[in-house]
Write an enzyme that holds these catalytic residues in place. Structure first.
Site, PDB file in Angstrom:
ATOM      1  N   GLU A  51       0.924  -1.102  -0.112  1.00 49.04           N
ATOM      2  CA  GLU A  51      -0.214  -0.147   0.057  1.00 49.04           C
ATOM      3  C   GLU A  51       0.809   1.276  -0.057  1.00 49.04           C
ATOM      4  OE1 GLU A  51      -3.666  -2.231   2.581  1.00 49.04           O
ATOM      5  OE2 GLU A  51      -1.784  -0.856   3.631  1.00 49.04           O
ATOM      6  N   ASP A  80      -0.163   0.040  10.941  1.00 49.14           N
ATOM      7  CA  ASP A  80       0.315  -1.334  11.276  1.00 49.14           C
ATOM      8  C   ASP A  80       1.291  -1.991  10.667  1.00 49.14           C
ATOM      9  OD1 ASP A  80      -1.808  -1.967  13.194  1.00 49.14           O
ATOM     10  OD2 ASP A  80      -3.161  -3.119  11.811  1.00 49.14           O
ATOM     11  N   LYS A 219      -7.147  -5.636  11.357  1.00 51.93           N
ATOM     12  CA  LYS A 219      -7.550  -4.236  11.346  1.00 51.93           C
ATOM     13  C   LYS A 219      -8.507  -4.060  12.531  1.00 51.93           C
ATOM     14  CE  LYS A 219     -10.803  -1.863   8.273  1.00 51.93           C
ATOM     15  NZ  LYS A 219     -11.618  -1.991   7.151  1.00 51.93           N
ATOM     16  N   ASP A 243     -10.694   2.271   4.078  1.00 53.18           N
ATOM     17  CA  ASP A 243      -9.431   1.604   3.889  1.00 53.18           C
ATOM     18  C   ASP A 243      -8.441   2.544   3.178  1.00 53.18           C
ATOM     19  OD1 ASP A 243     -10.349  -0.403   4.989  1.00 53.18           O
ATOM     20  OD2 ASP A 243     -10.650  -1.550   3.213  1.00 53.18           O
ATOM     21  N   ASP A 384     -15.655  -7.115  10.700  1.00 50.05           N
ATOM     22  CA  ASP A 384     -16.786  -6.001  10.235  1.00 50.05           C
ATOM     23  C   ASP A 384     -18.267  -6.395  10.192  1.00 50.05           C
ATOM     24  OD1 ASP A 384     -15.944  -6.902   7.960  1.00 50.05           O
ATOM     25  OD2 ASP A 384     -14.795  -5.256   7.521  1.00 50.05           O
TER      26      ASP A 384
HETATM   27  O1  LIG Z   1      -3.405  -6.263  10.141  1.00 49.06           O
HETATM   28  C1  LIG Z   1      -3.993  -5.419   9.353  1.00 49.06           C
HETATM   29  C2  LIG Z   1      -4.554  -6.039   8.120  1.00 49.06           C
HETATM   30  C3  LIG Z   1      -5.126  -5.071   7.229  1.00 49.06           C
HETATM   31  N1  LIG Z   1      -5.181  -3.612   7.649  1.00 49.06           N
HETATM   32  C4  LIG Z   1      -6.028  -2.778   6.703  1.00 49.06           C
HETATM   33  O2  LIG Z   1      -7.402  -2.933   6.444  1.00 49.06           O
HETATM   34  C5  LIG Z   1      -8.021  -2.903   5.249  1.00 49.06           C
HETATM   35  C6  LIG Z   1      -8.419  -3.819   4.593  1.00 49.06           C
HETATM   36  O3  LIG Z   1      -7.650  -5.038   4.369  1.00 49.06           O
HETATM   37  P1  LIG Z   1      -7.393  -5.472   2.588  1.00 49.06           P
HETATM   38  O4  LIG Z   1      -6.383  -6.465   2.953  1.00 49.06           O
HETATM   39  O5  LIG Z   1      -7.428  -4.522   1.689  1.00 49.06           O
HETATM   40  O6  LIG Z   1      -8.871  -6.379   2.733  1.00 49.06           O
HETATM   41  P2  LIG Z   1     -10.227  -6.118   1.640  1.00 49.06           P
HETATM   42  O7  LIG Z   1     -10.477  -7.608   1.353  1.00 49.06           O
HETATM   43  O8  LIG Z   1      -9.669  -5.426   0.551  1.00 49.06           O
HETATM   44  O9  LIG Z   1     -10.961  -5.562   2.369  1.00 49.06           O
HETATM   45  C7  LIG Z   1     -12.558  -5.596   2.394  1.00 49.06           C
HETATM   46  O10 LIG Z   1     -12.877  -6.872   3.444  1.00 49.06           O
HETATM   47  C8  LIG Z   1     -12.381  -6.756   4.666  1.00 49.06           C
HETATM   48  C9  LIG Z   1     -13.051  -7.600   5.530  1.00 49.06           C
HETATM   49  O11 LIG Z   1     -14.506  -7.908   5.495  1.00 49.06           O
HETATM   50  C10 LIG Z   1     -12.708  -5.252   5.177  1.00 49.06           C
HETATM   51  O12 LIG Z   1     -12.195  -5.097   6.592  1.00 49.06           O
HETATM   52  C11 LIG Z   1     -12.424  -4.286   4.455  1.00 49.06           C
HETATM   53  O13 LIG Z   1     -12.643  -2.911   4.875  1.00 49.06           O
HETATM   54  C12 LIG Z   1     -13.135  -4.314   3.190  1.00 49.06           C
HETATM   55  O14 LIG Z   1     -12.473  -3.512   2.156  1.00 49.06           O
HETATM   56  C13 LIG Z   1      -6.590  -2.285   4.597  1.00 49.06           C
HETATM   57  O15 LIG Z   1      -6.728  -0.785   4.730  1.00 49.06           O
HETATM   58  C14 LIG Z   1      -5.494  -2.589   5.293  1.00 49.06           C
HETATM   59  O16 LIG Z   1      -4.298  -1.758   5.435  1.00 49.06           O
HETATM   60  C15 LIG Z   1      -4.910  -3.345   9.119  1.00 49.06           C
HETATM   61  O17 LIG Z   1      -4.946  -2.300   9.080  1.00 49.06           O
HETATM   62  N2  LIG Z   1      -4.051  -4.229   9.666  1.00 49.06           N
HETATM   63 MN   LIG Z   2      -8.667  -3.515   0.258  1.00 53.45          MN
END
Ligand SMILES: O=c1ccn([C@@H]2O[C@H](COP(=O)(O)OP(=O)(O)O[C@H]3O[C@H](CO)[C@@H](O)[C@H](O)[C@H]3O)[C@@H](O)[C@H]2O)c(=O)[nH]1
Ligand SMILES: [Mn+2]
Length: 539
Positions: A51, A80, A219, A243, A384
């Site tokens: 990212e 993180d 997260k 995000d 979530d």
């Molecule tokens: O240890 C962690 C892991 C992830 N993230 C953040 O969490 C967000 C979502 O993670 P990502 O890997 O992008 O997952 P996605 O599958 O794209 O996310 C979708 O699905 C997730 C699970 O349902 C939701 O939490 C997200 O908001 C939703 O956009 C990103 O901003 C990450 O930077 C953290 O802050 N800490």
């Molecule tokens: Mn994402």
């Protein structure tokens, strides 16, 4: 087919009565003027390599530039990755914001993410000279950040500009470091102003403590740390979270969401306002269905009519109290004036940072309700969704807002490999909810209505749905190739005996034929019924 029939019933629960909401933002402004509540915005990032910090700060800048009083806005980044590179990018953003925010507001530009705005060609809202001035400043900044990311170091002369850089030493890794909280812009400070002397939103960087022996809960853990850290800095009654790859695409979104919370008739029942996940990098023809069209345009609106859409983790506004476990009561009244207004006398920003750090340690949550009754829930890949379900079960409703101009734009998966990974995570996560104590039928029993529970199950049953689908794709094709009839013949003949009026079908000429039960008397020169392979005659 039995499975499909059952799943169809489940999906109909949300398709029956979808609702579409619209807001009147100008009336909100007319009615509430400067009595609008404070809003805390949480952005999460986890890794400076996947990212890129230059994109993270574009998201940050887009949410700082909302059309909302800056003194009521505080933006928090949770990192993180615990990376000095991300902190450096944030520091650069805090300087660039002094020019970017007045530019956005003066010309009312959209979108307010500089990366997205400059990726489009020049728009004649401002003079080309001003446009190039800001664009050059932005390009130079991203170049400095990208160079730092590639070389993985921050130039020495920059380090001396901010005390925050001294939090990092060579021993620090992303999985092992002390808590870091740095207020980059203090909106309550006289010096926190932009190039035109207007107040800037508060901007805070946080990297919660990480130690190898402690579980960090991804997260959800980051969000809970942000809830606590923000409570000693701004403590606004409304919290929005995005995000880091989802920038604000509509500068009126805060006012839009507040129209629901401040609504006199139903506002007191609403726990959160969810916006759709829209993507601006979809492949031609939406090859893998990643635009989530059915979810965004049909199912979320359908859930809204049943008690509220799911919380999907990004692009969502919550009331702080409700995220912290408050139950719904009929006489509930929110104190919109809450939050920390001025600085308590004699507390310096340094002291506040120290207090905030003590709330972001690994051990803070031990033997508390955090991760269960308070904050986002732990222990599930889609934390979530269960957090949202728990809020519904505590009696609150939620609202789905899907304005014509999308509120948020993000980056979705584009390749088959990314798509499979994303869908595997979502369906696995939702299925594990279905099988756990959070199964909507059990957890929601007696707390939400049956159709709402069924709506939640659409996603919980995604994973098992793949088996009959696979069967349907493979077996009939094989049967056709081998010339094996799909339906047993004998059954059709039995049915023919039962019913005198049989297969009605049309062929190319659009003539309608029937296949009568007394086929003995039928004219043999006519067509053959495709189903029972007998002769048919025109009616
Ligand atoms: O240890 C962690 C892991 C992830 N993230 C953040 O969490 C967000 C979502 O993670 P990502 O890997 O992008 O997952 P996605 O599958 O794209 O996310 C979708 O699905 C997730 C699970 O349902 C939701 O939490 C997200 O908001 C939703 O956009 C990103 O901003 C990450 O930077 C953290 O802050 N800490
Ligand atoms: Mn994402």
């Amino acid at each position: 087919e039995l499975w499909y029939a059952a799943y169809w019933v489940v999906t109909q629960s949300v398709r029956w009565s979808p609702v579409r909401r619209c807001t009147f933002r100008d009336r909100l402004t007319a009615r509430y003027g400067d009595r609008l509540p404070g809003v805390d915005i949480f952005v999460c990032t986890a890794d400076p390599l996947s990212e890129p910090p230059s994109l993270v700060i574009s998201t940050i800048l887009s949410v700082m530039a909302y059309n909302y009083p800056a003194e009521k806005l505080s933006v928090y980044l949770s990192d993180d990755g615990g990376s000095v590179l991300t902190f450096y990018a944030m520091w650069e953003a805090s300087l660039f914001a002094k020019h970017w925010l007045p530019f956005c507001k003066r010309y009312n530009i959209e979108p307010r993410s500089p990366a997205a705005y400059f990726s489009e060609s020049y728009q004649d809202l401002c003079t080309p000279k001003e446009w190039s001035f800001i664009k050059d400043m932005y390009d130079e900044m991203t170049e400095r950040i990208d160079t730092a990311v590639i070389s993985r170091k921050i130039p020495e002369e920059i380090r001396s500009n901010h005390k925050g850089f001294y939090e990092w030493n060579p021993e620090i890794t992303s999985k092992n470091h002390q808590p870091i909280v740095q207020v980059l812009i203090d909106g309550k400070d006289q010096k926190g102003v932009d190039s035109e002397g207007n107040v800037l939103p508060t901007l805070v960087y946080m990297a919660r403590e990480k130690r190898p022996q402690h579980h960090h809960n991804f997260k959800a853990g980051a969000m809970n740390a942000l809830i606590r850290v923000s409570s000693v800095i701004s403590n606004s009654p409304v919290i929005m979270n995005v995000d880091c790859d989802m920038y604000s695409n509509n500068n009126d979104t805060i006012r839009d969401a507040l129209c629901f919370f401040l609504d006199e008739e139903m506002g007191h029942k609403i726990g959160f306002v969810q916006y759709p996940q829209n993507y601006n990098n979809m492949t031609k023809n939406n090859l893998y269905g990643n635009s989530l069209h059915v979810i965004n345009e049909v199912e979320m609106g359908g859930m809204d009519s049943l008690g509220g859409p799911l919380y999907v983790g990004t692009g969502c506004f919550h009331r702080r109290e409700i995220l912290c476990g408050k139950r719904f009561t009929k006489d509930y009244q929110e104190d919109w004036n809450g939050g920390i207004k001025g600085r308590i006398q004699d507390t310096s920003i340094g002291e506040i940072e120290e207090k905030a750090k003590s709330l972001a340690t690994c051990t803070y949550e031990h033997d508390t309700q955090w991760g269960d009754e308070i904050g986002l829930k732990y222990g599930c890949p889609v934390e979530d969704v269960i957090t949202g379900l728990a809020i519904h079960c505590r009696g609150w409703e939620s609202v789905y807002s899907n304005p014509t101009r999308p509120a948020f734009m993000g980056l979705g998966p584009t390749t088959l490999a990314q798509t499979l990974l994303q869908h595997k995570r979502w369906s696995e996560g939702s299925f594990s909810i279905f099988l756990s104590k959070y199964c909507p039928f059990l957890f929601g029993h007696g707390k939400t209505n049956l159709r709402h529970q069924m709506g939640y199950c659409i996603y919980g049953l995604w994973a098992p749905n793949s088996l009959p689908t696979l069967y349907y794709v493979v077996i009939p094709s094989l049967a056709l190739l081998k010339g094996i009839p799909l339906f047993p013949k004998v059954m059709i003949h039995n049915m023919r005996k039962m019913s005198p009026c049989l297969h009605v079908f049309s062929i190319k000429t659009n003539e309608v034929f029937t296949c009568p039960s007394d086929y003995e008397s039928m004219d043999r020169t006519l067509h053959i019924c495709l189903l029972c392979e007998e002769h048919v005659q025109p009616i």
